[in-house]
Design a protein around this motif. Structure first.
Motif, short mmCIF file in Angstrom:
data_model
loop_
_atom_site.label_atom_id
_atom_site.label_comp_id
_atom_site.label_asym_id
_atom_site.label_seq_id
_atom_site.Cartn_x
_atom_site.Cartn_y
_atom_site.Cartn_z
N TRP A 230 0.84 -1.20 0.00
CA TRP A 230 0.00 0.00 0.00
C TRP A 230 0.86 1.25 0.00
CZ3 TRP A 230 -4.00 1.96 -1.75
CH2 TRP A 230 -4.87 2.83 -1.10
N LEU A 234 0.94 3.95 -3.00
CA LEU A 234 0.66 5.37 -2.77
C LEU A 234 1.81 6.23 -3.28
CD1 LEU A 234 -0.91 5.25 0.80
CD2 LEU A 234 -2.07 5.83 -1.32
N THR A 235 3.05 5.80 -2.97
CA THR A 235 4.21 6.56 -3.46
C THR A 235 4.20 6.59 -4.97
OG1 THR A 235 5.33 5.53 -1.59
CG2 THR A 235 6.70 6.84 -3.09
N VAL A 237 1.67 6.25 -7.04
CA VAL A 237 0.59 7.10 -7.56
C VAL A 237 0.97 8.57 -7.42
CG1 VAL A 237 -1.80 7.81 -7.25
CG2 VAL A 237 -1.20 5.40 -7.17
N THR A 238 1.53 8.92 -6.24
CA THR A 238 1.93 10.31 -6.02
C THR A 238 2.88 10.77 -7.12
OG1 THR A 238 1.96 9.71 -3.71
CG2 THR A 238 2.75 11.90 -4.25
N VAL A 241 1.11 10.68 -10.71
CA VAL A 241 0.18 11.80 -10.97
C VAL A 241 0.97 13.10 -11.13
CG1 VAL A 241 -1.72 13.15 -10.02
CG2 VAL A 241 -1.72 10.68 -9.76
N TYR B 69 -2.75 15.25 -1.68
CA TYR B 69 -1.31 15.04 -1.88
C TYR B 69 -1.00 13.90 -2.83
CZ TYR B 69 -0.43 18.28 1.92
OH TYR B 69 -0.36 19.41 2.69
N ILE B 70 -1.85 12.87 -2.84
CA ILE B 70 -1.54 11.72 -3.70
C ILE B 70 -2.10 11.96 -5.10
CG2 ILE B 70 -1.72 9.22 -3.96
CD1 ILE B 70 -0.23 9.93 -1.44
N LEU B 165 5.12 15.12 2.46
CA LEU B 165 4.76 13.98 1.63
C LEU B 165 5.00 12.63 2.31
CD1 LEU B 165 3.27 14.02 -0.96
CD2 LEU B 165 5.42 13.65 -2.18
N ILE B 169 2.02 9.93 3.35
CA ILE B 169 1.96 8.53 2.91
C ILE B 169 1.95 7.59 4.12
CG2 ILE B 169 3.20 6.72 1.66
CD1 ILE B 169 3.94 8.84 -0.40
N ILE B 172 -1.49 7.72 5.67
CA ILE B 172 -2.55 7.00 4.95
C ILE B 172 -2.40 5.49 5.19
CG2 ILE B 172 -3.50 6.46 2.68
CD1 ILE B 172 -2.62 9.28 1.83
#
Lengths: 266, 634
Positions: A230, A234-235, A237-238, A241, B69-70, B165, B169, B172
């Motif tokens: 996860w 997330l990293t 996707v960050t 994007v 942020y994501i 950041l 992460i 989350i």
């Protein structure tokens, strides 16, 4: 009979047909473990009288910790206050306990007892049967077994007791229900039960051979792999994007510039 | 909303918080038994249910952080600070109520023991770490305050800003784990959870519903704060939340219903019980209905429509949390859980205090002001700069709140404080045993309902049976054992009930078995003294104890002091010697337990043969011809 100290896998066998509801086990437990009677680690549930005179029947059930082979309380405890000793007893360590009472919810038999009447200073602990480790370690039977006047409770090697239980059923098939509760229930328990009335009437929960904790432990096993995946997702996707937005911006800029250039060229 | 109304609402919140403070003192001074309705049958109550709700409402924190942020959806950034503050307060409330709930909160450091099989262990760590992350995420907002412009503090703010950041992460990941593990918490409690609320997918259900609840909490909070501060809330942002919430909410409903359907539990929802009605209401009114409402653009973009849907969704999810952990939890027959007054006071005081903290931050930080420049259609707007000064001046309000505190404490203390019931306060000492063994008829033996007794199954405490039928050696020869008579006799002779019990149940000395009848009724025809020399010798100090009773070296009854020297309660009957504790002969004891009833029935039923010797002893045999085979089945 082998010395109790040397029994590799200690267990109880309770025979509901033999119990006369005298509750001497409760008194013996209280005296032995120096706990007040209303906090006894044993409790007796009765079915009460059934049928009509003269065909009366009654049954009682002596409960204490089942000393499961796969203890759910131990799985639930967040601080490791529970331990399963190799020779059978499931033990509780009050020095570690935080008093969250999750073990009480997790135990399908509702065994752990909590002292609700302690404040901040004296501390509220869980209390439960210890299989009288102080007695079995010096070669004595647990107090409840030693005091039982009818041998409704007996103590010994688990495998032997299972054999004994099946032998009793075979000898009197009319007297018993053909099942030894605890042989497989909840992954097996060290407290085996024979009965002449359905086990549900004695207040015993219907359990499969898989311990209750199985699902939650399976989920818990996924925690760390899931957290790592996860986090990585997330990293990813960050960054993704961000890159995408940047490119889009650049592309937009380039189009604008190109348009400008073309305009300039005109 | 005018100033007076605001002050009154705040007074109300303070009053609830003060009442909670009183309850907190009671809880920590006299324990959970005095402060709550918790028992062994229901070890968890309203605090746990509220805790689940706090965390669900805090779900906006990680959702908004992810969105901004994501996924870099910058348009929702104005809601971020509020979302994080709500999450921080939600998680703080969780921790505070945990401190009340734990029996031994000061053992909390033991959580360093690695227990990766325990869901509770994961929850504890996730809460601690995520709360830290939340505080770090929120502290730059605090450090903007004009009073905190010290260079070192500003440096810290700068570092934290740099760390945003990675913090987001981590946050989350932690909150995903935590939200879902609150669901996993109930997996091991399957036998206690109502089937309609149980699912092996509980972790996913909790996660998806927390996202929905978090988003909708932001919507409701937005509306309330708009009235409170008379400032516009950028309604279009709330609409955006309303537009996207069907995604997690729909996923939650589909997962939940399809799991119930596939496992064949769903028909149980139609059985008409109150649980099934609650379930249907929760699903349809708190789930499907708002889903449909929000699907309609016109409704979603109307103020009323959005607020209604948000409130319905929150109600549905709060109901799911509360039902699962409290309302529909299995309760053994004869037991019921109802939160006590002080328990409820603490449960309500925590959110009340959290709201006051929220208002404090909202009044003093750029939480709402800096990022919300454009007022919407609200016509009664104050000067935007005046949001910080909402209350009447400091000293007056302090006096007012102090008076309120005294009033609430004076009112709450007598209402909440009950000295623990008798059975609850027994210390572990021998006197307790004596007290517990009071000789009462069995009908009076059930303990008072107020005691936190072992209530999982109907239980009568062991306090001495009246008469027992003992099938001693399983040879089907039963004996009527008059337990109560023995208890009364021994208590009288020995002067204490404790000693009476231990005469037969004396398992406090290793090696002892329970006493057989023959231990006292030793002679077949003659009454026997039941003076136990060994017990006296051991109790008085072994080999050195002889002279304590015997006046000369000769150890004879004649050289001994009389029993009454020590057993002052002992009264010898006429014609008896000093060693006057006699047990009837075995014959008399056996006859005594049968004959009285036989003679009585012989007269009553006019059947003299019932009382004849030969009825029980045919052919002159000494053993009675009475087995369980020809008796009514016991």
């Amino acid at each position: 009979m082998t010395d109790i100290k040397n029994i590799k896998h200690k267990a109880f066998l309770y025979d509901a047909t033999r119990c006369i509801d005298c509750r001497a086990c409760m008194i013996a437990c209280s005296v032995e473990n120096k706990i007040p009677m209303d906090k006894t680690r044993i409790w007796v549930a009765g079915v009460g009288l059934k049928g009509e005179y003269p065909n009366l029947d009654r049954a009682s059930m002596v409960y204490h910790c089942m000393h499961c082979e796969e203890p759910d309380c131990m799985s639930a405890c967040p601080v490791g206050a529970y331990s399963k000793r190799e020779d059978g007893p499931v033990l509780y360590n009050k020095d570690v306990c935080i008093g969250c009472r999750y073990c009480m919810n997790a135990c399908p038999f509702g065994v752990p007892h909590f002292d609700y009447n302690k404040g901040l200073i004296d501390g509220a602990f869980i209390d439960k049967c210890t299989m009288c480790t102080q007695r079995i370690d010096v070669g004595l039977e647990p107090a409840c077994v030693a005091t039982c006047p009818t041998e409704a409770l007996v103590f010994g090697e688990r495998a032997d007791l299972i054999k004994e239980a099946h032998a009793r059923i075979a000898a009197h098939p009319d007297r018993y229900i053909d099942h030894v509760y605890g042989e497989t229930e909840n992954g097996g328990t060290s407290y085996l039960i024979l009965s002449h009335v359905p086990f549900s009437e004695l207040g015993l929960p219907p359990l499969t051979s898989k311990p209750v904790k199985e699902v939650s432990e399976a989920v818990m096993g996924l925690t760390i792999p899931f957290a790592l995946t996860w986090g990585a997702v997330l990293t990813g996707v960050t960054v993704g994007v961000h890159e995408y937005n940047k490119r889009k911006e650049n592309a937009a800029k380039q189009t604008v510039e190109a348009e400008k250039e073309s305009e300039d060229a005109k | 909303m005018n100033n007076t109304l605001r002050t009154w609402i705040k007074d109300g919140l303070w009053a609830v918080a003060f009442a909670g403070l009183v309850a907190a003192v009671i809880r920590f001074a006299s324990g959970l038994g005095a402060a709550t309705g918790l028992t062994d049958a229901t070890p968890w109550g309203v605090w746990i249910a509220f805790k689940l709700c706090f965390v669900a409402l805090a779900g906006g924190g990680f959702t908004l952080a992810a969105v901004v942020y994501i996924f870099h959806i910058e348009s929702l950034r104005p809601l971020l600070r509020r979302a994080i503050l709500i999450a921080t307060l939600g998680y703080s409330s969780f921790v505070v109520s945990l401190i009340f709930d734990l029996g031994l909160p000061w053992h909390m450091y033991r959580i360093v023991n690695w227990q990766d099989r325990s869901v509770m262990f994961e929850i504890a760590w996730c809460v601690i770490l995520y709360l830290t992350v939340l505080i770090l995420e929120f502290s730059p907002t605090v450090l903007e305050h004009p009073w905190l412009q010290h260079p070192i503090l500003q440096k810290i703010a700068h570092w934290l800003h740099q760390l945003t950041l990675p913090l987001v992460i981590t946050g989350i990941v932690l909150s995903t784990l935590h939200q879902s593990s609150l669901g996993s918490l109930f997996l091991i409690m399957r036998h206690r959870v109502n089937p309609l609320w149980y699912s092996p997918w509980l972790p996913s259900l909790f996660f998806t519903s927390a996202i929905s609840a978090g988003m909708m909490a932001l919507v409701v909070e937005g509306f309330i704060m708009e009235r409170w501060f008379k400032r516009g809330m950028r309604f279009e942002l709330l609409t955006l939340l309303g537009k996207w919430v069907p995604l997690p909410l729909g996923l939650y409903l589909i997962l939940r219903l399809s799991d119930l359907f596939l496992r064949g539990v769903l028909p149980g929802a139609l059985d008409g019980s109150w649980q099934s009605i609650l379930f249907l209401a929760e699903i349809f009114i708190g789930g499907v209905l708002p889903l449909i409402l929000l699907g309609i653009k016109k409704v979603r973009e109307s103020r009323k429509g959005l607020l209604t849907s948000a409130v319905l969704i929150l109600a549905g999810i709060v109901s799911q949390r509360m039902s699962l952990s409290m309302f529909t939890m299995y309760q053994a027959e004869g037991t019921h859980y109802f939160p006590s007054l002080s328990e409820t006071a603490i449960a309500l005081a925590i959110p009340a205090a959290a709201i006051l903290v929220y208002l404090f931050f909202a009044e003093n930080l750029a939480l709402l002001g800096a990022e919300i420049p454009a007022p919407t259609d609200i016509s009664t707007l104050d000067d935007p700069a005046a949001f910080a000064k909402q209350d009447t001046p400091g000293r007056a309000i302090f006096a007012r709140r102090s008076g309120l505190a005294i009033f609430v404490v004076a009112l709450a203390l007598p209402l909440m404080f009950h000295p623990p019931a008798n059975c609850n306060s027994q210390p572990t000492d021998p006197a307790t045993l004596t007290k517990a063994l009071e000789i009462l008829p069995p009908s009076l033996l059930s303990s008072p309902a107020s005691c936190n007794d072992r209530a999982a199954t109907p239980v009568t405490p062991a306090k001495g049976w009246d008469v027992l039928t003992i099938n001693g050696n399983n040879a089907n020869y039963t004996v009527r054992f008059t337990h109560q008579d023995h208890q009364v006799f021994l208590t009288k002779e020995l002067g204490s009930e404790e000693a009476a019990c231990q005469t037969c149940h004396h398992l406090n000395k290793p090696g002892d078995q329970a006493t057989a009848c023959s231990a006292c009724h030793t002679d077949y025809y003659q009454p026997q003294s039941i003076f136990d020399h060994t017990i006296h010798e051991t109790t008085l100090g072994g080999n050195t104890s002889c002279t304590k009773c015997h006046s000369s070296v000769e150890h004879l009854p004649l050289t001994s002091v009389i029993c009454q020297n020590c057993h002052t309660g002992m009264v010898p009957q006429a014609g008896q010697t000093a060693f006057n504790m006699f047990a009837p002969s075995y014959l008399d004891a056996m006859h005594g337990s049968c004959l009285a009833c036989h003679i009585q029935e012989a007269q009553k039923q006019n059947k003299p043969e019932l009382a004849l010797c030969t009825t029980c002893h045919p052919n002159g045999q000494s053993q009675p011809n009475q087995t369980t085979a020809n008796l009514p089945k016991p």
